[in-house]
Scaffold this motif. Sequence first.
Motif, PDB file in Angstrom:
ATOM      1  N   VAL A 175       0.842  -1.203   0.000  1.00 48.94           N
ATOM      2  CA  VAL A 175       0.000   0.000   0.000  1.00 48.94           C
ATOM      3  C   VAL A 175       0.876   1.252   0.000  1.00 48.94           C
ATOM      4  O   VAL A 175       0.613   2.216  -0.738  1.00 48.94           O
ATOM      5  N   ARG A 176       1.931   1.240   0.787  1.00 49.34           N
ATOM      6  CA  ARG A 176       2.855   2.388   0.777  1.00 49.34           C
ATOM      7  C   ARG A 176       3.533   2.518  -0.578  1.00 49.34           C
ATOM      8  O   ARG A 176       3.710   3.639  -1.088  1.00 49.34           O
ATOM      9  N   ALA A 177       3.908   1.381  -1.176  1.00 51.79           N
ATOM     10  CA  ALA A 177       4.539   1.425  -2.489  1.00 51.79           C
ATOM     11  C   ALA A 177       3.567   1.941  -3.549  1.00 51.79           C
ATOM     12  O   ALA A 177       3.965   2.680  -4.466  1.00 51.79           O
ATOM     13  N   TRP A 178       2.302   1.550  -3.442  1.00 55.72           N
ATOM     14  CA  TRP A 178       1.305   1.998  -4.409  1.00 55.72           C
ATOM     15  C   TRP A 178       1.147   3.519  -4.367  1.00 55.72           C
ATOM     16  O   TRP A 178       1.022   4.174  -5.408  1.00 55.72           O
ATOM     17  N   ARG A 179       1.166   4.074  -3.161  1.00 56.42           N
ATOM     18  CA  ARG A 179       1.018   5.519  -3.040  1.00 56.42           C
ATOM     19  C   ARG A 179       2.232   6.252  -3.594  1.00 56.42           C
ATOM     20  O   ARG A 179       2.103   7.357  -4.136  1.00 56.42           O
ATOM     21  N   ALA A 180       3.418   5.642  -3.456  1.00 57.03           N
ATOM     22  CA  ALA A 180       4.634   6.299  -3.931  1.00 57.03           C
ATOM     23  C   ALA A 180       4.920   5.991  -5.392  1.00 57.03           C
ATOM     24  O   ALA A 180       5.252   6.896  -6.172  1.00 57.03           O
ATOM     25  N   PRO A 183       2.929   3.721  -8.046  1.00 58.83           N
ATOM     26  CA  PRO A 183       1.846   2.796  -8.412  1.00 58.83           C
ATOM     27  C   PRO A 183       2.221   1.845  -9.546  1.00 58.83           C
ATOM     28  O   PRO A 183       1.782   0.697  -9.563  1.00 58.83           O
ATOM     29  N   ALA A 184       3.027   2.295 -10.484  1.00 61.97           N
ATOM     30  CA  ALA A 184       3.389   1.422 -11.608  1.00 61.97           C
ATOM     31  C   ALA A 184       4.188   0.219 -11.127  1.00 61.97           C
ATOM     32  O   ALA A 184       3.949  -0.920 -11.558  1.00 61.97           O
ATOM     33  N   GLN A 185       5.141   0.463 -10.238  1.00 62.02           N
ATOM     34  CA  GLN A 185       5.954  -0.640  -9.728  1.00 62.02           C
ATOM     35  C   GLN A 185       5.106  -1.600  -8.893  1.00 62.02           C
ATOM     36  O   GLN A 185       5.263  -2.827  -8.987  1.00 62.02           O
ATOM     37  N   ALA A 186       4.213  -1.057  -8.080  1.00 64.94           N
ATOM     38  CA  ALA A 186       3.346  -1.921  -7.269  1.00 64.94           C
ATOM     39  C   ALA A 186       2.437  -2.761  -8.160  1.00 64.94           C
ATOM     40  O   ALA A 186       2.199  -3.939  -7.887  1.00 64.94           O
ATOM     41  N   LEU A 187       1.928  -2.169  -9.222  1.00 63.58           N
ATOM     42  CA  LEU A 187       1.075  -2.906 -10.147  1.00 63.58           C
ATOM     43  C   LEU A 187       1.857  -4.014 -10.850  1.00 63.58           C
ATOM     44  O   LEU A 187       1.338  -5.110 -11.077  1.00 63.58           O
ATOM     45  N   LEU A 188       3.112  -3.732 -11.180  1.00 63.14           N
ATOM     46  CA  LEU A 188       3.954  -4.751 -11.804  1.00 63.14           C
ATOM     47  C   LEU A 188       4.175  -5.927 -10.862  1.00 63.14           C
ATOM     48  O   LEU A 188       4.112  -7.093 -11.282  1.00 63.14           O
ATOM     49  N   VAL A 189       4.420  -5.640  -9.588  1.00 59.63           N
ATOM     50  CA  VAL A 189       4.601  -6.709  -8.600  1.00 59.63           C
ATOM     51  C   VAL A 189       3.337  -7.545  -8.491  1.00 59.63           C
ATOM     52  O   VAL A 189       3.380  -8.784  -8.503  1.00 59.63           O
ATOM     53  N   GLY A 190       2.184  -6.886  -8.401  1.00 60.41           N
ATOM     54  CA  GLY A 190       0.926  -7.609  -8.297  1.00 60.41           C
ATOM     55  C   GLY A 190       0.638  -8.460  -9.516  1.00 60.41           C
ATOM     56  O   GLY A 190       0.201  -9.616  -9.387  1.00 60.41           O
TER      57      GLY A 190
END
Length: 401
Positions: free
Chosen positions: A365-370, A372-379
């Motif tokens: 969630v913290r990564a998504w706020r900072a 979002p593209a990287q968090a989406l790639l991880v997901g």
Amino acid sequence: MSTSSAPRSGPATQDKPGRRATTRRPWHDARHGLLRALVLFVGVRLAGAAVTVVMNHLTHRPLMKSLAHSWDSDWYLHIAAHGYGTRIWITPSGAVQTDWAFFPLYPGLIRAVTTVLPLTPGEAALLVAWTAAVVAAWGIYTIGHDLYGRGVATVLVALWAVLPHSVVLGIAYTESVFSALAAWSLYCVQKGRWLWAGALAALAGLSRPSGFAVAVAVAAAGVHEAIRRRGRVRPGVWVAVVLGPLGWIGYVLWVGEQTGDLLRGYFKVQDAWTSRFDFGVESLHFLKALFLHGGRFVYPMALVIVVIGVLLFGLLCLDRAPLPLVVFAGVLVLLVVGASGSFSSKPRFLVPAFPLLIPCARALVRAWRARPAQALLVGGTLTAVSLLYGAYLTTVAHSPL
């Protein structure tokens, strides 16, 4: 002038209308977040089932075989159709494996569904498993939302959906039922609904051998509450502590009575399945052979997942999560590390340990706020790995799941 038409800036309108907005919106937000999380969960798991069906087709197997007839599934379906004491298996080493090793709640639910609906045992087993998986996801979201808010709760459910072994949530196995009972029992502890917590813990103890982990968590929370309040607790707390383990104890004693050895009979039955708590001795011997001689892909993957599970438990403790969640996850991790049995099955035993995912959910969630593209790639990567590896486990691996 009526309240509904009064200016919003007037003193008479900043009281009641404002309070209505603050009491309605949190429920609206929670309901909207829950729906989104459940849609996400169901979508991922349906995609996993679809990939499994396609893999069955490509490997020339019946389309639904890996869903309703994988390893332990046949034992549950046989118990549902014919009852206990009707099936044995003699291993090459001469051990006599019996159906008493399998706990009764899941086959009992299958039997109940086939009694009221025109379904085969396999279809009923999948209906129970899929329904329980959604109920479990609901409970996991509710716990996460109550503790950390909507964002963490949604990511927590999403991570649970994409675990490498989450394929077991959509096949005829007990993990879905156990997870549902565990999640809602722990939520009831969190909200102080002790009688419900104890009753659900007792049912969890009837679902699988590790079901007593819920009762241990309820007991730990009850004792902590008594210490914190210097013994001034409601009677329901102690009722929950006593009620929680009764399901597990009752079945263990029933098996002991069936075998003629009340206290040790159940453990002898499990010993025939090479399932015992030996503080990890057998697992260490297996890992030594694996490092020296190699083995199937599922075994090093299982080792990696177990190690990650241990590390996540450490992070959960450092995160100062609520005591019942820590105890529940800790008991499951301890059983995985310290018990014998098929090493390829160990990651499956960690699937119900959803509290282990809380530190990851908060970090994402913290990564998504900072970013979002990287968090989406991880997901997206985790989802793809989960779907493909789950299909591999059920159709290609040929190792106990």
